[in-house]
Design a protein around this motif. Sequence first.
Motif, PDB file in Angstrom:
ATOM      1  N   GLU A  87       0.944  -1.060  -0.128  1.00 49.81           N
ATOM      2  CA  GLU A  87      -0.611  -0.151  -0.454  1.00 49.81           C
ATOM      3  C   GLU A  87       0.908   1.319   0.112  1.00 49.81           C
ATOM      4  O   GLU A  87       0.269   2.203  -0.402  1.00 49.81           O
ATOM      5  CB  GLU A  87      -1.107   0.430   1.045  1.00 49.81           C
ATOM      6  CG  GLU A  87      -1.941   1.130   1.096  1.00 49.81           C
ATOM      7  CD  GLU A  87      -3.135   0.255  -0.078  1.00 49.81           C
ATOM      8  OE1 GLU A  87      -4.298   0.602   0.156  1.00 49.81           O
ATOM      9  OE2 GLU A  87      -3.144  -0.516  -0.766  1.00 49.81           O
ATOM     10  N   ARG A  98       1.755   2.047  -2.875  1.00 45.06           N
ATOM     11  CA  ARG A  98       0.417   2.653  -4.222  1.00 45.06           C
ATOM     12  C   ARG A  98       0.518   4.075  -3.539  1.00 45.06           C
ATOM     13  O   ARG A  98       0.020   4.793  -4.611  1.00 45.06           O
ATOM     14  CB  ARG A  98      -0.497   1.643  -3.751  1.00 45.06           C
ATOM     15  CG  ARG A  98      -0.926   0.903  -4.063  1.00 45.06           C
ATOM     16  CD  ARG A  98      -2.428  -0.218  -3.990  1.00 45.06           C
ATOM     17  NE  ARG A  98      -2.076  -1.725  -4.315  1.00 45.06           N
ATOM     18  CZ  ARG A  98      -2.232  -2.942  -3.482  1.00 45.06           C
ATOM     19  NH1 ARG A  98      -2.225  -2.527  -2.095  1.00 45.06           N
ATOM     20  NH2 ARG A  98      -2.410  -3.589  -3.844  1.00 45.06           N
ATOM     21  N   THR A 145      -3.925  -5.346  -8.160  1.00 40.62           N
ATOM     22  CA  THR A 145      -5.260  -5.937  -7.426  1.00 40.62           C
ATOM     23  C   THR A 145      -4.777  -5.156  -5.593  1.00 40.62           C
ATOM     24  O   THR A 145      -3.485  -5.179  -5.410  1.00 40.62           O
ATOM     25  CB  THR A 145      -5.373  -6.573  -6.866  1.00 40.62           C
ATOM     26  OG1 THR A 145      -4.570  -7.815  -6.950  1.00 40.62           O
ATOM     27  CG2 THR A 145      -5.397  -7.285  -8.053  1.00 40.62           C
ATOM     28  N   THR A 146      -6.023  -4.922  -5.000  1.00 38.20           N
ATOM     29  CA  THR A 146      -5.991  -4.784  -3.585  1.00 38.20           C
ATOM     30  C   THR A 146      -5.101  -5.787  -3.203  1.00 38.20           C
ATOM     31  O   THR A 146      -4.695  -5.543  -1.923  1.00 38.20           O
ATOM     32  CB  THR A 146      -7.550  -4.549  -2.926  1.00 38.20           C
ATOM     33  OG1 THR A 146      -7.876  -5.605  -3.347  1.00 38.20           O
ATOM     34  CG2 THR A 146      -7.772  -3.514  -3.792  1.00 38.20           C
ATOM     35  N   ASP A 190      -7.425  -2.313  -7.743  1.00 38.78           N
ATOM     36  CA  ASP A 190      -6.917  -0.967  -6.719  1.00 38.78           C
ATOM     37  C   ASP A 190      -7.728   0.264  -7.523  1.00 38.78           C
ATOM     38  O   ASP A 190      -6.509   0.229  -8.503  1.00 38.78           O
ATOM     39  CB  ASP A 190      -5.754  -1.106  -6.636  1.00 38.78           C
ATOM     40  CG  ASP A 190      -6.149   0.181  -5.373  1.00 38.78           C
ATOM     41  OD1 ASP A 190      -5.869   1.654  -5.931  1.00 38.78           O
ATOM     42  OD2 ASP A 190      -5.176   0.362  -4.069  1.00 38.78           O
ATOM     43  N   ASP A 244      -8.212   3.605  -7.305  1.00 44.89           N
ATOM     44  CA  ASP A 244      -6.875   4.459  -7.544  1.00 44.89           C
ATOM     45  C   ASP A 244      -6.324   4.341  -7.570  1.00 44.89           C
ATOM     46  O   ASP A 244      -5.121   5.580  -8.052  1.00 44.89           O
ATOM     47  CB  ASP A 244      -6.589   4.653  -5.671  1.00 44.89           C
ATOM     48  CG  ASP A 244      -7.818   5.121  -5.030  1.00 44.89           C
ATOM     49  OD1 ASP A 244      -9.314   5.792  -5.397  1.00 44.89           O
ATOM     50  OD2 ASP A 244      -8.302   5.059  -3.906  1.00 44.89           O
ATOM     51  N   TYR A 245      -5.210   3.250  -7.652  1.00 40.00           N
ATOM     52  CA  TYR A 245      -4.058   3.276  -8.209  1.00 40.00           C
ATOM     53  C   TYR A 245      -3.353   3.102 -10.061  1.00 40.00           C
ATOM     54  O   TYR A 245      -2.819   3.589 -10.475  1.00 40.00           O
ATOM     55  CB  TYR A 245      -2.654   1.985  -7.558  1.00 40.00           C
ATOM     56  CG  TYR A 245      -2.144   0.955  -8.195  1.00 40.00           C
ATOM     57  CD1 TYR A 245      -0.649   2.134  -7.575  1.00 40.00           C
ATOM     58  CD2 TYR A 245      -1.542   0.400  -8.482  1.00 40.00           C
ATOM     59  CE1 TYR A 245       0.653   1.729  -8.232  1.00 40.00           C
ATOM     60  CE2 TYR A 245      -0.549   0.401  -9.763  1.00 40.00           C
ATOM     61  CZ  TYR A 245       0.746   0.626  -9.132  1.00 40.00           C
ATOM     62  OH  TYR A 245       2.055   0.824  -9.898  1.00 40.00           O
TER      63      TYR A 245
END
Length: 331
Positions: A35, A38, A67-68, A77, A79-80
């Motif tokens: 995270e 990211r 992917t989250t 994901d 936002d990414y």
Amino acid sequence: MRRTFLAALSPLLIFGCSLDDLPDDFNRSSRDYDEEMRYLVEDISAYAKGINRYFLIVPQNGIELITTTTTTTGPVDEDYVYATDGIAQEALFFGANGVVNEPTSESETERLQTYLDLAKDEGDTILITDFTNIVLDIDESYENNEQAGYISFAAEQVTLDDIPEYPDEPFNVNSRDIDGLNEASNFINITDPRDYSTPQAFVDALSETNYDILIIDFFFNGEPYTEEQIEQLKEKENGGRRLVLAYVNIGEAQDDRYYWRSFWYSNPPSWLLGEVPGEPGNYYVEYWQQGWQEIIFGNDDSYIFMIVDAGFDGAYMDGIDAFEYFDSSND
């Protein structure tokens, strides 16, 4: 997630203790390294696009961040992926383990493509750099990538230091004006101009090609390119306009870069760690620390600001997979 993490530590923050003031073993055992990378990419994107809304962000490798959960079955994901314009990957079909001409296993190719297709379905352009100098394999690389809906470059060496002799013209050569990644049909990744005596000689050589996208280092032997040279690079030999992206490593420090200080070898800043095995001059960094991030973006002396200000169309960001080192060292 960031909010949950901060909420759990809010009593510490109230009493004036920042996250970076916490003991290293607490920081490292508690951080979500995936995270954090990211966030770094997202923050760089927001900063750069705040200066130039059309500036392109292309992270290379570390595609598990798409992917989250960093798994092929996890949700995208958003936002990414939204923060990126393209996703780059090395050795999808050739160049496994950094070895030229080594075919990538079918299982690994399939795994990588699962992530790449998730990003492609969200609108990102996929850029693949394979490594092979065998004519039949070069043809296969270009054909396989085109069939998958990616644009690609077959590099003859992992050093990325030459303009390939084959094919004579870029794959799917054209004279179109290229204003976005999704309009490109080919690119060249040549970040080490060691065979050229001067920056202008390198610029002139690239100007005589018809690649839709050029990926080059921001510097030539420590010397930045001039505004005139960058503008020269933006025109293909056949007159069409193209994109020029600048390479920057956001996940590792390099001791041949402008920001490096000689005393760091004996007295490194808190975010600078050991040398990367097999990569002399490259060092792991705690990329979530403010000191490192201020080198990369957020101010007029930062790497990303210089790239935007110089007139490049985007940043081709390496070192994304640094999170894997911290994940493995924390196991």
